[in-house]
Design a protein around this motif. Structure first.
Motif, mmCIF file in Angstrom:
data_model
loop_
_atom_site.group_PDB
_atom_site.id
_atom_site.type_symbol
_atom_site.label_atom_id
_atom_site.label_comp_id
_atom_site.label_asym_id
_atom_site.label_seq_id
_atom_site.Cartn_x
_atom_site.Cartn_y
_atom_site.Cartn_z
ATOM 1 N N VAL A 166 0.840 -1.156 0.132
ATOM 2 C CA VAL A 166 0.383 -0.058 0.200
ATOM 3 C C VAL A 166 0.613 0.975 -0.149
ATOM 4 O O VAL A 166 1.778 1.572 1.106
ATOM 5 N N ARG A 167 0.539 2.397 -0.959
ATOM 6 C CA ARG A 167 1.563 3.469 -0.918
ATOM 7 C C ARG A 167 0.243 4.323 -1.283
ATOM 8 O O ARG A 167 -0.379 4.137 0.324
ATOM 9 N N ALA A 168 0.994 5.630 -0.602
ATOM 10 C CA ALA A 168 0.387 6.968 0.263
ATOM 11 C C ALA A 168 -0.554 7.062 -0.260
ATOM 12 O O ALA A 168 -1.963 6.972 0.702
ATOM 13 N N ASP A 169 -1.428 6.976 -1.790
ATOM 14 C CA ASP A 169 -2.598 7.212 -2.021
ATOM 15 C C ASP A 169 -3.578 6.408 -1.921
ATOM 16 O O ASP A 169 -5.066 6.747 -1.104
ATOM 17 N N GLY A 170 -2.839 4.955 -1.141
ATOM 18 C CA GLY A 170 -3.483 3.713 -0.831
ATOM 19 C C GLY A 170 -4.184 4.278 1.024
ATOM 20 O O GLY A 170 -5.700 3.804 1.076
ATOM 21 N N LEU A 171 -3.449 5.042 1.674
ATOM 22 C CA LEU A 171 -3.556 5.371 3.045
ATOM 23 C C LEU A 171 -4.135 6.531 2.813
ATOM 24 O O LEU A 171 -4.900 6.923 3.985
ATOM 25 N N PHE A 186 -4.868 -1.562 -2.348
ATOM 26 C CA PHE A 186 -3.783 -2.171 -2.340
ATOM 27 C C PHE A 186 -3.308 -1.650 -3.715
ATOM 28 O O PHE A 186 -3.340 -1.306 -5.073
ATOM 29 N N ASP A 187 -1.566 -1.692 -3.950
ATOM 30 C CA ASP A 187 -1.016 -0.657 -5.053
ATOM 31 C C ASP A 187 -1.134 -1.137 -6.271
ATOM 32 O O ASP A 187 -1.153 -2.880 -6.271
ATOM 33 N N GLY A 188 -1.120 -1.050 -7.476
ATOM 34 C CA GLY A 188 -1.801 -1.508 -8.621
ATOM 35 C C GLY A 188 -2.848 -2.638 -9.016
ATOM 36 O O GLY A 188 -3.379 -2.593 -10.286
ATOM 37 N N MET A 189 -3.515 -2.542 -7.696
ATOM 38 C CA MET A 189 -4.885 -3.264 -8.249
ATOM 39 C C MET A 189 -6.231 -2.238 -8.347
ATOM 40 O O MET A 189 -6.062 -1.204 -7.939
ATOM 41 N N ARG A 190 -7.488 -2.494 -8.994
ATOM 42 C CA ARG A 190 -8.094 -1.665 -9.315
ATOM 43 C C ARG A 190 -9.535 -2.226 -8.652
ATOM 44 O O ARG A 190 -9.658 -3.348 -8.706
ATOM 45 N N GLU A 191 -10.369 -1.367 -8.914
ATOM 46 C CA GLU A 191 -12.200 -1.800 -8.942
ATOM 47 C C GLU A 191 -12.701 -1.753 -10.233
ATOM 48 O O GLU A 191 -12.706 -0.261 -11.005
ATOM 49 N N VAL A 192 -13.659 -2.543 -10.605
ATOM 50 C CA VAL A 192 -13.958 -2.199 -12.020
ATOM 51 C C VAL A 192 -15.178 -1.636 -11.567
ATOM 52 O O VAL A 192 -16.261 -0.936 -10.604
ATOM 53 N N SER A 422 -5.259 18.755 -0.116
ATOM 54 C CA SER A 422 -4.776 18.423 -1.718
ATOM 55 C C SER A 422 -6.030 17.262 -1.600
ATOM 56 O O SER A 422 -6.309 17.300 -3.323
ATOM 57 N N PHE A 423 -5.495 15.862 -1.227
ATOM 58 C CA PHE A 423 -6.655 14.659 -1.574
ATOM 59 C C PHE A 423 -7.836 15.063 -1.631
ATOM 60 O O PHE A 423 -8.378 14.589 -2.844
#
Length: 604
Positions: A166-171, A186-192, A422-423
């Motif tokens: 998990v990277r910053a955008d996930g947290l 989770f890094d690299g994972m996407r949801e349809v 900013s997020f």
């Protein structure tokens, strides 16, 4: 090949709770499909993965499918007229043969909640498809030569190619009450996305929206709007009470669940069937007195009794022990169901889980009133001038904002580094930019359309995720009639002045259903899902936080502000705010459980 089968079986096994009744694997060259089944329609004939033979002896397509297509009987009759022969009476076979007949355009004919993968042997393509409102989940992880997919992140994480990183955008997604469409933490994972088709073939991966909210002229009069809303609800319930297993309703005594329960009762009895079975939830200490607060003004029980007396449903009240809701073992179960920390909703996660456990002992399918507030403008922020004008998500304004703030115990330097402000601004700007506009609309209608849009595409997703994960974790299918896309499209385009014509929340919905309900419920002010007021829960939560704080090796420790944690723990029992400080405790403890259980690698 054997290694691939073992991996596919491992991934499929993670879905055992979602599908406790049957399992199956299907491997064909470059594709492997796995399925765990919760049997609802055609208990014997609907086994999956399912293949279709058409125009000869060869299999032309295969499907693994979750959910329900409520209009499957109409589609089945149409396909039979076109020459299709069916080997079952399941909606799964209807969906598969509809694809064989009409290609990917068939999805525009579906009405329901669904997530599925179809492998087309003729074109050597995989399609991942999700229902319009995103009731059913579907995740994927692109690889160099294909895609790994499943109903929940845990299925993907069972594949060694998917990292637990998990990277910053996930947290950021975890720490703020904001759900970015398509993001999976989770890094690299996407949801349809809701209403999206993801296509995977030898040329790579592509995406297409087959449905989204659109701004349309509303020409119906007030009386016609009320009448059409009722007609839609009648048809929706007709379709959604179909099941080959015991069906029930989740009844809170609020307007939304009472409408669904009353309509289902009416329909079942008119068809000569047993009256609806209904379930409500309460806590042991609420029988000794209820104190209204800024979120909940009234207890549910008296209103539940009013509806049961009117419609004579077979009702059961489920009483939960508040102290048990903070049990670490139960929290771990919830984390494993979510694949994420249970943030922002506090004791509602374990209470929903326990409620659904009890309901599942009697029923396999439940009807819920979820999403009516987003569709018809029921939340207080729809009616608060400050929330309406705020340049942020309305649920994060002063109306209820502190209830959705889990950050008070986290290290300020971490929050600064994550640039949470900013997020939040970027997420809101993205949502507003997507909102459709009807030329010539007044400034008020434009703004209220934006309010509706962010609720229907952001806020409702958190509620649908919560309900899906907690129910399917115990093998219970929960249907949400207010998410029928026809109703959502229609209500989205009702001008705000008409939608709130009597100055109250959900005016159209009240007017359309007043004859079904006791006056006490028709006139009841919005009250959310109940939260316990028992100090036993806070005591157990404090003990869990104290245990985390005492363990300097706890993975969440580097993320917390030690002084703030100590201050929170030093406060006397009953003096912390359940809308603010308790959320901080919930998130800290839940995040620690998740980091531990899932062995997450944080790369910030």
């Amino acid at each position: 090949m054997e290694t691939q089968r073992i991996t596919l079986q491992r991934m499929t096994d993670t879905m055992a709770r979602r599908g406790p009744d049957a399992r199956g694997l299907w491997i064909d060259g470059p594709v492997g499909l796995g399925h765990r089944r919760l049997s609802v329609i055609d208990l014997e004939g609907g086994r999956q993965p399912m293949v279709a033979i058409h125009g000869g002896p060869h299999e032309v397509a295969a499907i693994t499918y979750s959910g329900e297509a409520y209009n499957y009987r109409v589609l089945r009759a149409e396909l039979q007229r076109l020459g299709h022969r069916f080997e079952s009476v399941s909606d799964t076979e209807v969906v598969l043969r509809a694809y064989v007949e009409w290609g990917e355009a068939f999805v525009e004919r579906l009405n329901g909640m669904y997530a599925f993968a179809i492998w087309d042997r003729r074109t050597q393509e995989l399609l991942l498809i999700r229902d319009r409102m995103g009731v059913k989940p579907l995740y994927y992880y692109p690889t160099q030569d294909g895609v790994i997919f499943g109903s929940e992140p845990k299925a993907l994480l069972a594949n060694p190619l998917v990292p637990r990183k998990v990277r910053a955008d996930g947290l950021r997604e975890i720490l703020e009450m904001v759900k970015t469409p398509g993001h999976a933490v989770f890094d690299g994972m996407r949801e349809v996305l809701p209403g999206e088709i993801v296509r995977v073939n030898r040329q790579g991966l592509s995406r297409r929206q087959y449905w989204k909210l659109e701004a349309r002229e509303h020409s119906d009069s007030l009386d016609s709007t009320i009448r059409h809303t009722r007609d839609l609800l009648e048809d929706i319930i007709d379709n959604q009470i179909v099941a080959d297993v015991p069906l029930c309703s989740l009844l809170s005594g609020g307007l939304d669940s009472s409408i669904i329960t009353a309509l289902a009762s009416k329909k079942l009895q008119a068809a000569g069937k047993e009256n609806i079975r209904s379930f409500s939830v309460d806590f042991t200490e609420h029988a000794n007195g209820f104190t209204g607060d800024a979120v909940r003004g009234t207890p549910d029980a008296p209103f539940v009794r009013d509806l049961v007396e009117k419609i004579h449903s077979s009702h059961q009240e489920i009483i939960l022990n508040s102290g048990e809701l903070a049990d670490p073992a139960l929290r771990a179960q919830i984390v494993r169901a979510l694949d994420l920390p249970p943030a922002f909703w506090g004791d509602m996660w374990p209470s929903l889980y326990r409620l659904f456990e009890e309901v599942r002992k009697h029923s396999t399918v439940a009807l819920s009133g979820e999403s009516a507030d987003e569709v018809f403008g029921g939340y207080r922020w729809f009616h608060d001038p400050e929330a309406i004008q705020a340049d942020t998500f309305p649920w994060l304004t002063s109306v209820t904002g502190k209830y959705f703030d889990g950050k008070p115990l986290f290290d300020p330097s971490l929050l600064h580094r994550l640039d949470m402000g900013s997020f939040l601004r970027d997420s809101y700007a993205q949502a507003i930019a997507e909102a459709p506009v009807l030329p010539g609309e007044s400034a008020q209608d434009v703004r209220m359309r934006q309010m509706s849009y962010v609720n229907l595409t952001r806020f409702v997703q958190t509620l649908l995720d919560r309900k899906d994960r907690m129910s399917m974790a115990v093998g219970l299918e929960v249907r949400v009639p207010f998410c029928d896309h026809r109703l959502v499209e229609y209500a989205f385009n009702i001008p705000w002045a008409m939608k709130a014509f009597d100055g109250r929340e959900k005016s159209i919905l009240r007017a359309a259903t007043r004859d079904l309900l006791p006056a006490s419920i028709s006139d009841r002010v919005k009250s959310p899902y109940p939260s316990t007021q028992d100090p036993a829960y806070e005591r157990a939560l404090r003990e869990a936080l104290a245990a985390v704080h005492a363990n300097r090796n706890a993975p969440v420790t580097p993320l917390l502000d030690d002084a703030q944690v100590q201050r929170a723990l030093a406060k006397p029992l009953g003096t912390i705010s359940p809308m603010y400080e308790r959320m901080g405790m919930e998130l800290a403890v839940g995040l620690n459980t998740w980091l531990t259980e899932y062995e997450v690698s944080l790369e910030l």
